[in-house]
Scaffold this motif. Structure first.
Motif, PDB file in Angstrom:
ATOM      1  N   LYS A 281       0.805  -1.200   0.366  1.00 36.38           N
ATOM      2  CA  LYS A 281       0.174  -0.072  -0.004  1.00 36.38           C
ATOM      3  C   LYS A 281       1.289   0.961   0.016  1.00 36.38           C
ATOM      4  O   LYS A 281       1.540   1.348   0.631  1.00 36.38           O
ATOM      5  CB  LYS A 281      -0.897   0.083   1.179  1.00 36.38           C
ATOM      6  CG  LYS A 281      -1.596  -1.000   1.481  1.00 36.38           C
ATOM      7  CD  LYS A 281      -2.863  -1.249   0.405  1.00 36.38           C
ATOM      8  CE  LYS A 281      -3.434  -2.400  -0.042  1.00 36.38           C
ATOM      9  NZ  LYS A 281      -4.515  -2.356  -0.723  1.00 36.38           N
TER      10      LYS A 281
ATOM     11  N   SER B 111      -4.483   6.307   1.097  1.00 36.67           N
ATOM     12  CA  SER B 111      -3.775   5.401  -0.024  1.00 36.67           C
ATOM     13  C   SER B 111      -4.120   5.074  -0.748  1.00 36.67           C
ATOM     14  O   SER B 111      -5.399   6.011  -1.722  1.00 36.67           O
ATOM     15  CB  SER B 111      -5.128   3.573   1.153  1.00 36.67           C
ATOM     16  OG  SER B 111      -4.380   3.289   1.927  1.00 36.67           O
ATOM     17  N   LEU B 112      -3.385   4.957  -1.825  1.00 45.62           N
ATOM     18  CA  LEU B 112      -3.789   4.933  -3.383  1.00 45.62           C
ATOM     19  C   LEU B 112      -4.395   3.609  -3.913  1.00 45.62           C
ATOM     20  O   LEU B 112      -4.462   2.568  -3.372  1.00 45.62           O
ATOM     21  CB  LEU B 112      -2.126   4.683  -3.846  1.00 45.62           C
ATOM     22  CG  LEU B 112      -1.385   5.946  -4.110  1.00 45.62           C
ATOM     23  CD1 LEU B 112      -0.085   5.900  -4.692  1.00 45.62           C
ATOM     24  CD2 LEU B 112      -2.481   8.037  -4.312  1.00 45.62           C
ATOM     25  N   SER B 113      -5.528   3.927  -4.723  1.00 41.89           N
ATOM     26  CA  SER B 113      -5.669   2.652  -5.724  1.00 41.89           C
ATOM     27  C   SER B 113      -5.235   2.347  -6.101  1.00 41.89           C
ATOM     28  O   SER B 113      -4.097   2.554  -6.478  1.00 41.89           O
ATOM     29  CB  SER B 113      -7.469   2.939  -6.132  1.00 41.89           C
ATOM     30  OG  SER B 113      -7.067   4.365  -7.228  1.00 41.89           O
ATOM     31  N   GLU B 114      -5.368   0.809  -6.334  1.00 37.45           N
ATOM     32  CA  GLU B 114      -4.677   0.176  -8.235  1.00 37.45           C
ATOM     33  C   GLU B 114      -5.044   0.748  -9.069  1.00 37.45           C
ATOM     34  O   GLU B 114      -3.368   0.951  -9.345  1.00 37.45           O
ATOM     35  CB  GLU B 114      -5.469  -1.203  -7.871  1.00 37.45           C
ATOM     36  CG  GLU B 114      -4.566  -2.421  -8.692  1.00 37.45           C
ATOM     37  CD  GLU B 114      -5.310  -3.415  -9.075  1.00 37.45           C
ATOM     38  OE1 GLU B 114      -5.000  -4.347  -9.931  1.00 37.45           O
ATOM     39  OE2 GLU B 114      -6.117  -3.501  -8.342  1.00 37.45           O
ATOM     40  N   GLU B 115      -5.669   2.091  -9.285  1.00 38.89           N
ATOM     41  CA  GLU B 115      -5.642   1.976 -10.695  1.00 38.89           C
ATOM     42  C   GLU B 115      -4.950   3.650 -10.548  1.00 38.89           C
ATOM     43  O   GLU B 115      -4.397   3.620 -11.438  1.00 38.89           O
ATOM     44  CB  GLU B 115      -7.154   2.752 -10.842  1.00 38.89           C
ATOM     45  CG  GLU B 115      -7.443   3.724 -11.706  1.00 38.89           C
ATOM     46  CD  GLU B 115      -6.702   3.182 -13.871  1.00 38.89           C
ATOM     47  OE1 GLU B 115      -6.301   3.686 -14.546  1.00 38.89           O
ATOM     48  OE2 GLU B 115      -6.919   1.807 -13.349  1.00 38.89           O
ATOM     49  N   GLU B 116      -4.575   4.007  -8.961  1.00 42.09           N
ATOM     50  CA  GLU B 116      -3.660   4.826  -9.239  1.00 42.09           C
ATOM     51  C   GLU B 116      -2.227   4.986  -9.320  1.00 42.09           C
ATOM     52  O   GLU B 116      -1.766   5.818  -9.242  1.00 42.09           O
ATOM     53  CB  GLU B 116      -3.664   6.137  -7.690  1.00 42.09           C
ATOM     54  CG  GLU B 116      -5.166   6.768  -7.500  1.00 42.09           C
ATOM     55  CD  GLU B 116      -5.956   6.835  -6.660  1.00 42.09           C
ATOM     56  OE1 GLU B 116      -6.270   8.624  -6.360  1.00 42.09           O
ATOM     57  OE2 GLU B 116      -5.439   6.326  -5.363  1.00 42.09           O
ATOM     58  N   MET B 117      -2.184   3.375  -8.315  1.00 38.44           N
ATOM     59  CA  MET B 117      -0.765   3.069  -8.163  1.00 38.44           C
ATOM     60  C   MET B 117      -0.139   2.439  -9.718  1.00 38.44           C
ATOM     61  O   MET B 117       0.758   2.743 -10.176  1.00 38.44           O
ATOM     62  CB  MET B 117      -0.701   1.566  -7.582  1.00 38.44           C
ATOM     63  CG  MET B 117      -0.806   2.056  -6.131  1.00 38.44           C
ATOM     64  SD  MET B 117       0.457   1.413  -4.721  1.00 38.44           S
ATOM     65  CE  MET B 117       1.300   0.176  -5.526  1.00 38.44           C
TER      66      MET B 117
ATOM     67  N   VAL C 288      -0.715   8.741  -0.202  1.00 41.67           N
ATOM     68  CA  VAL C 288      -0.309  10.181  -0.466  1.00 41.67           C
ATOM     69  C   VAL C 288      -1.541  10.916   0.917  1.00 41.67           C
ATOM     70  O   VAL C 288      -2.469  10.772   0.668  1.00 41.67           O
ATOM     71  CB  VAL C 288       0.028  10.366  -2.005  1.00 41.67           C
ATOM     72  CG1 VAL C 288       0.154  12.218  -2.171  1.00 41.67           C
ATOM     73  CG2 VAL C 288       0.692   9.753  -2.665  1.00 41.67           C
TER      74      VAL C 288
ATOM     75  N   GLN D  55      -1.245   4.294 -12.711  1.00 46.03           N
ATOM     76  CA  GLN D  55      -0.841   5.661 -13.199  1.00 46.03           C
ATOM     77  C   GLN D  55       0.312   6.531 -12.706  1.00 46.03           C
ATOM     78  O   GLN D  55       1.441   7.063 -13.245  1.00 46.03           O
ATOM     79  CB  GLN D  55      -1.853   6.522 -12.741  1.00 46.03           C
ATOM     80  CG  GLN D  55      -3.608   6.609 -13.611  1.00 46.03           C
ATOM     81  CD  GLN D  55      -4.663   7.205 -12.722  1.00 46.03           C
ATOM     82  OE1 GLN D  55      -4.731   7.677 -11.530  1.00 46.03           O
ATOM     83  NE2 GLN D  55      -5.608   7.078 -13.249  1.00 46.03           N
ATOM     84  N   PHE D  56       1.010   5.839 -11.507  1.00 45.91           N
ATOM     85  CA  PHE D  56       2.181   6.860 -10.585  1.00 45.91           C
ATOM     86  C   PHE D  56       2.827   5.530 -11.686  1.00 45.91           C
ATOM     87  O   PHE D  56       4.161   6.064 -12.414  1.00 45.91           O
ATOM     88  CB  PHE D  56       2.004   6.175  -9.382  1.00 45.91           C
ATOM     89  CG  PHE D  56       3.231   6.745  -8.651  1.00 45.91           C
ATOM     90  CD1 PHE D  56       3.778   7.614  -8.370  1.00 45.91           C
ATOM     91  CD2 PHE D  56       4.321   5.944  -8.516  1.00 45.91           C
ATOM     92  CE1 PHE D  56       4.856   7.443  -7.659  1.00 45.91           C
ATOM     93  CE2 PHE D  56       5.521   5.632  -7.568  1.00 45.91           C
ATOM     94  CZ  PHE D  56       5.784   6.748  -7.539  1.00 45.91           C
TER      95      PHE D  56
END
Length: 124
Positions: free
Chosen positions: A88, A95-101, A91, A103-104
């Motif tokens: 996990k 917690s970042l979602s899977e989609e945000e990870m 920011v 995108q990161f």
């Protein structure tokens, strides 16, 4: 323990007393007692505080004036985010979602590609 340090660390993250207490799994009044000096955190709690604030226990205890953790090559690990499905990242405390990870990771890869292309253009 230097009392101002807990307050300074918390305020630097722009966290409320309640938010910080929730992250530690303790009552707001308990955490407020740590900051005011009316309560003394256990060694386990001091260790949790150091992790929460990304600092050393020595800084919290007043044994050093440097808030940054000492990073040695022995303590550094390189991890592939894609290899750690249960990892996990957060920011601003969320917690970042899977989609945000995803995108990161895509952002970092694109940024690196731009830098490589820029370096290639400089060589020519």
């Amino acid at each position: 323990m230097i009392l101002n340090r807990l307050t300074t660390l918390r305020k630097a993250k722009r966290w409320s007393l309640q938010y910080t207490a929730d992250r530690l799994g303790i009552a707001k009044s308990t955490y407020a007692g740590y900051e005011s000096g009316h309560r003394r955190p256990s060694l386990e709690t001091i260790n949790l505080l150091a992790g929460l604030y990304d600092t050393s226990t020595d800084y919290i205890l007043g044994r050093t004036d440097h808030p940054a953790k000492d990073i040695t090559t022995e303590s550094m690990q390189v991890m592939e985010l894609t290899d750690l499905p249960n990892m996990k990242l957060a920011v601003d405390g969320l917690s970042l979602s899977e989609e945000e990870m995803i995108q990161f990771i895509a952002f970092i890869r694109a940024k690196r590609e731009v830098e490589i292309n820029r370096d290639k253009q400089k060589e020519t």
